[in-house]
Design a protein around this motif. Structure first.
Motif, PDB file in Angstrom:
ATOM      1  N   CYS A  19       0.793  -1.168   0.042  1.00 21.45           N
ATOM      2  CA  CYS A  19       0.080   0.054  -0.142  1.00 21.45           C
ATOM      3  C   CYS A  19       0.901   1.201  -0.186  1.00 21.45           C
ATOM      4  O   CYS A  19       1.748   1.398   0.844  1.00 21.45           O
ATOM      5  CB  CYS A  19      -0.932  -0.052   1.323  1.00 21.45           C
ATOM      6  SG  CYS A  19      -1.930   1.237   1.411  1.00 21.45           S
ATOM      7  N   VAL A  20       0.661   2.047  -1.153  1.00 22.72           N
ATOM      8  CA  VAL A  20       1.529   3.328  -1.118  1.00 22.72           C
ATOM      9  C   VAL A  20       1.310   4.271  -0.029  1.00 22.72           C
ATOM     10  O   VAL A  20       2.330   5.154   0.349  1.00 22.72           O
ATOM     11  CB  VAL A  20       1.446   4.038  -2.494  1.00 22.72           C
ATOM     12  CG1 VAL A  20       0.018   4.445  -2.536  1.00 22.72           C
ATOM     13  CG2 VAL A  20       2.596   4.972  -2.870  1.00 22.72           C
ATOM     14  N   LEU A  21       0.064   4.016   0.687  1.00 19.74           N
ATOM     15  CA  LEU A  21      -0.285   5.253   1.806  1.00 19.74           C
ATOM     16  C   LEU A  21       0.284   4.753   3.079  1.00 19.74           C
ATOM     17  O   LEU A  21       0.189   5.563   3.922  1.00 19.74           O
ATOM     18  CB  LEU A  21      -1.634   5.375   1.640  1.00 19.74           C
ATOM     19  CG  LEU A  21      -2.337   6.042   0.262  1.00 19.74           C
ATOM     20  CD1 LEU A  21      -3.910   6.129   0.528  1.00 19.74           C
ATOM     21  CD2 LEU A  21      -1.736   7.485   0.204  1.00 19.74           C
ATOM     22  N   ALA A  22       0.316   3.352   3.398  1.00 18.83           N
ATOM     23  CA  ALA A  22       0.603   2.791   4.339  1.00 18.83           C
ATOM     24  C   ALA A  22       1.818   3.543   5.236  1.00 18.83           C
ATOM     25  O   ALA A  22       1.838   3.712   6.538  1.00 18.83           O
ATOM     26  CB  ALA A  22       0.774   1.519   4.551  1.00 18.83           C
ATOM     27  N   PRO A  23       3.079   3.554   4.702  1.00 18.74           N
ATOM     28  CA  PRO A  23       4.021   4.273   5.398  1.00 18.74           C
ATOM     29  C   PRO A  23       3.870   5.541   5.787  1.00 18.74           C
ATOM     30  O   PRO A  23       4.559   5.968   6.840  1.00 18.74           O
ATOM     31  CB  PRO A  23       5.407   4.307   4.392  1.00 18.74           C
ATOM     32  CG  PRO A  23       4.892   3.386   3.415  1.00 18.74           C
ATOM     33  CD  PRO A  23       3.291   3.311   3.340  1.00 18.74           C
ATOM     34  N   TYR A  24       2.898   6.370   5.377  1.00 20.23           N
ATOM     35  CA  TYR A  24       2.837   7.723   5.570  1.00 20.23           C
ATOM     36  C   TYR A  24       1.641   8.165   6.709  1.00 20.23           C
ATOM     37  O   TYR A  24       1.448   9.287   7.085  1.00 20.23           O
ATOM     38  CB  TYR A  24       2.883   8.570   4.453  1.00 20.23           C
ATOM     39  CG  TYR A  24       3.906   8.171   3.419  1.00 20.23           C
ATOM     40  CD1 TYR A  24       5.358   8.510   3.785  1.00 20.23           C
ATOM     41  CD2 TYR A  24       3.801   7.347   2.323  1.00 20.23           C
ATOM     42  CE1 TYR A  24       6.160   8.147   2.902  1.00 20.23           C
ATOM     43  CE2 TYR A  24       4.715   7.018   1.391  1.00 20.23           C
ATOM     44  CZ  TYR A  24       6.018   7.476   1.698  1.00 20.23           C
ATOM     45  OH  TYR A  24       7.008   6.827   0.934  1.00 20.23           O
ATOM     46  N   PHE A  25       0.511   7.163   6.414  1.00 22.31           N
ATOM     47  CA  PHE A  25      -0.589   7.364   7.327  1.00 22.31           C
ATOM     48  C   PHE A  25      -0.786   6.163   8.355  1.00 22.31           C
ATOM     49  O   PHE A  25      -1.488   5.376   7.905  1.00 22.31           O
ATOM     50  CB  PHE A  25      -1.929   7.668   6.401  1.00 22.31           C
ATOM     51  CG  PHE A  25      -1.684   8.669   5.312  1.00 22.31           C
ATOM     52  CD1 PHE A  25      -1.869  10.060   6.049  1.00 22.31           C
ATOM     53  CD2 PHE A  25      -1.210   8.798   4.094  1.00 22.31           C
ATOM     54  CE1 PHE A  25      -1.963  11.247   5.037  1.00 22.31           C
ATOM     55  CE2 PHE A  25      -1.192   9.596   3.572  1.00 22.31           C
ATOM     56  CZ  PHE A  25      -1.444  11.028   3.817  1.00 22.31           C
ATOM     57  N   PRO A  26      -0.061   6.183   9.372  1.00 23.73           N
ATOM     58  CA  PRO A  26      -0.189   5.052  10.200  1.00 23.73           C
ATOM     59  C   PRO A  26      -1.370   4.890  11.073  1.00 23.73           C
ATOM     60  O   PRO A  26      -2.292   5.781  11.092  1.00 23.73           O
ATOM     61  CB  PRO A  26       0.909   5.258  11.354  1.00 23.73           C
ATOM     62  CG  PRO A  26       1.059   6.893  11.231  1.00 23.73           C
ATOM     63  CD  PRO A  26       0.892   7.272   9.732  1.00 23.73           C
ATOM     64  N   PRO A  27      -1.757   3.805  11.107  1.00 25.73           N
ATOM     65  CA  PRO A  27      -3.208   3.476  11.991  1.00 25.73           C
ATOM     66  C   PRO A  27      -3.502   4.305  13.205  1.00 25.73           C
ATOM     67  O   PRO A  27      -4.554   4.604  13.597  1.00 25.73           O
ATOM     68  CB  PRO A  27      -3.372   2.052  12.232  1.00 25.73           C
ATOM     69  CG  PRO A  27      -2.154   1.537  12.341  1.00 25.73           C
ATOM     70  CD  PRO A  27      -1.047   2.634  11.367  1.00 25.73           C
ATOM     71  N   THR A  28      -2.249   4.804  13.815  1.00 23.76           N
ATOM     72  CA  THR A  28      -2.607   5.455  15.147  1.00 23.76           C
ATOM     73  C   THR A  28      -2.925   6.952  14.926  1.00 23.76           C
ATOM     74  O   THR A  28      -3.173   7.647  15.795  1.00 23.76           O
ATOM     75  CB  THR A  28      -1.064   5.377  15.879  1.00 23.76           C
ATOM     76  OG1 THR A  28      -0.047   6.121  14.991  1.00 23.76           O
ATOM     77  CG2 THR A  28      -0.764   3.931  16.311  1.00 23.76           C
TER      78      THR A  28
END
Length: 196
Positions: free
Chosen positions: A47-56
């Motif tokens: 996912c291209v967004l996962a490294p920059y928008f963490p679930p926390t």
């Protein structure tokens, strides 16, 4: 199927060990990233967004999504090098937060306020520098008057009141405790009667 086949299958399942030359499996995502959670979609491994928008921190993506849209964010991240993506996300999130705080001006409003503060501080600095120049000029004048008084004292041999000398050009109606001013407007004051 015989019992020997079942035993060999179980042995094959439990005795599997990866070869040292094979690459380690990718780290499993424990929970979907904030982007996929907000978009209600499955978060894939790459996912291209996962490294920059963490679930926390879901609000980070929520604001950026509200202003820019998820498809525009993904497209922008795919068009730039990986080394610049973190800075791009920071810029988008900052702009989105500013746009939510100030829907009309966004970042331009914040920049305008900061520029106004800079202009005010520059005006204060200019006034302080002008005051410093005036103080330096007054000190130079005072030193010149003191030097003149000292040179006059050395030439005439008579002591001269430095305070009287410094005040004479500004105001001639001063008084001296020791009465050392001779002649001029000061002498006229001393000689004039108090009660007329």
């Amino acid at each position: 199927m015989g019992s020997s086949d079942t035993t060999s299958t179980k042995t094959a399942l439990y005795s599997y060990s990866p070869s040292p030359s094979s690459s380690p499996p990718a780290a499993a995502v424990l929970s979907p990233c904030a982007a996929c959670k907000v978009l209600r979609r499955r978060c894939v491994d790459k996912c291209v967004l996962a490294p920059y928008f963490p679930p926390t921190d879901p609000q980070k993506f929520t604001n950026a999504h509200r202003v820019f849209g998820a498809s525009n964010i993904i497209k922008l991240l795919q068009d730039i090098p990986v080394s610049q993506r973190a800075d791009a996300v920071s810029s988008m999130v900052y702009e989105a937060n500013a746009r939510i705080r100030d829907p009309v001006y966004g970042c331009a409003g914040a920049i305008f306020q900061l520029q106004k503060q800079v202009n005010e501080l520059q005006a204060q600095l200019a006034r302080a520098q002008a005051e410093a120049v005036n103080v330096q000029a007054q000190n130079a004048n005072l030193m010149a008057l003191i030097c003149m008084g000292m040179s006059h004292t050395l030439h005439d041999g008579a002591p001269l009141a430095v305070d009287a000398l410094a005040a004479a050009p500004l105001n001639e109606s001063f008084s001296l405790d020791d009465g050392s001013l001779h002649g001029g407007a000061g002498a006229a004051i001393w000689e004039a009667p108090i009660w007329t």
